[in-house]
Design an enzyme around this catalytic site. Structure first.
Site, PDB file in Angstrom:
ATOM      1  N   ALA A  96      63.282 -46.488  46.154  1.00  0.00           N
ATOM      2  CA  ALA A  96      64.636 -46.708  45.645  1.00  0.00           C
ATOM      3  C   ALA A  96      64.508 -47.556  44.384  1.00  0.00           C
ATOM      4  O   ALA A  96      63.492 -48.215  44.156  1.00  0.00           O
ATOM      5  CB  ALA A  96      65.504 -47.407  46.678  1.00  0.00           C
ATOM      6  N   TYR A  97      65.555 -47.521  43.589  1.00  0.00           N
ATOM      7  CA  TYR A  97      65.540 -48.227  42.312  1.00  0.00           C
ATOM      8  C   TYR A  97      66.546 -49.366  42.364  1.00  0.00           C
ATOM      9  O   TYR A  97      67.720 -49.156  42.633  1.00  0.00           O
ATOM     10  CB  TYR A  97      65.827 -47.248  41.165  1.00  0.00           C
TER      11      TYR A  97
END
Length: 176
Positions: A30-31
């Protein structure tokens, strides 16, 4: 650890690469921050190793990269806090004495398979395997960061409407 990542990315046209592949690793990522100037990614590998990576673009092919191993529990917490988790299985495939990374994506990108090769320099030359399709280096549609952001928007839309009209069905033969 600081490094320079130089890579090219391609669609994969068929499964003939599988006979040269390892067993693969499940990556969940995930960012935490995704801006044009760089991004911060959290990644969990096979549920056993956590990494925090910071990337800054240097050129079309190169990125400055800082990567740090972090405790698995913290990686899980950061994945949940970040929102949408992009999941894929990554295989290492040997072709002409070069290692390729082949990513087979899970929902919502099931059907999408991409191959990447890391290079020593932007002028590095290599033989393209027959199982490769069109090159998509620099095409934002195939950026993990962009796909995570797009699926997060889709998840929000689905929660608001009860259906997901923006959901994409991926095919490596799908034209842009």
């Amino acid at each position: 650890m600081k490094a320079t990542e130089i890579e090219r990315k391609f669609l994969v046209r068929d499964d003939s690469w599988r006979h040269c592949a390892d067993n693969g690793q499940v990556l969940q990522q995930a960012y935490l921050s995704h801006r044009n100037q760089g991004c911060v990614r959290v990644r969990l590998i096979d549920g056993h190793c956590g990494y925090l990576t910071i990337k800054f673009p240097m050129s079309r092919l190169a990125k400055e990269e800082y990567e740090y191993e972090i405790p698995v529990g913290e990686a899980r917490d950061l994945l949940l806090a970040a929102g949408h988790i992009l999941e894929k299985t990554r295989y290492r495939v040997l072709h002409d004495d070069r290692h390729w990374q082949v990513d087979v994506f899970a929902e919502p990108y099931e059907g999408l398979t991409l191959a990447e090769i890391e290079m020593a320099s932007e002028d590095d030359r290599f033989t393209l395997p027959q199982w490769l399709g069109r090159e998509v280096t620099g095409n934002n549609r195939y950026s993990n960061r962009a796909m995570a952001a797009a699926s997060r928007v889709s998840a929000i839309a689905q929660g608001a409407t009860g259906s997901d009209p923006t959901r994409l069905r991926w095919s490596n033969r799908h034209p842009d």
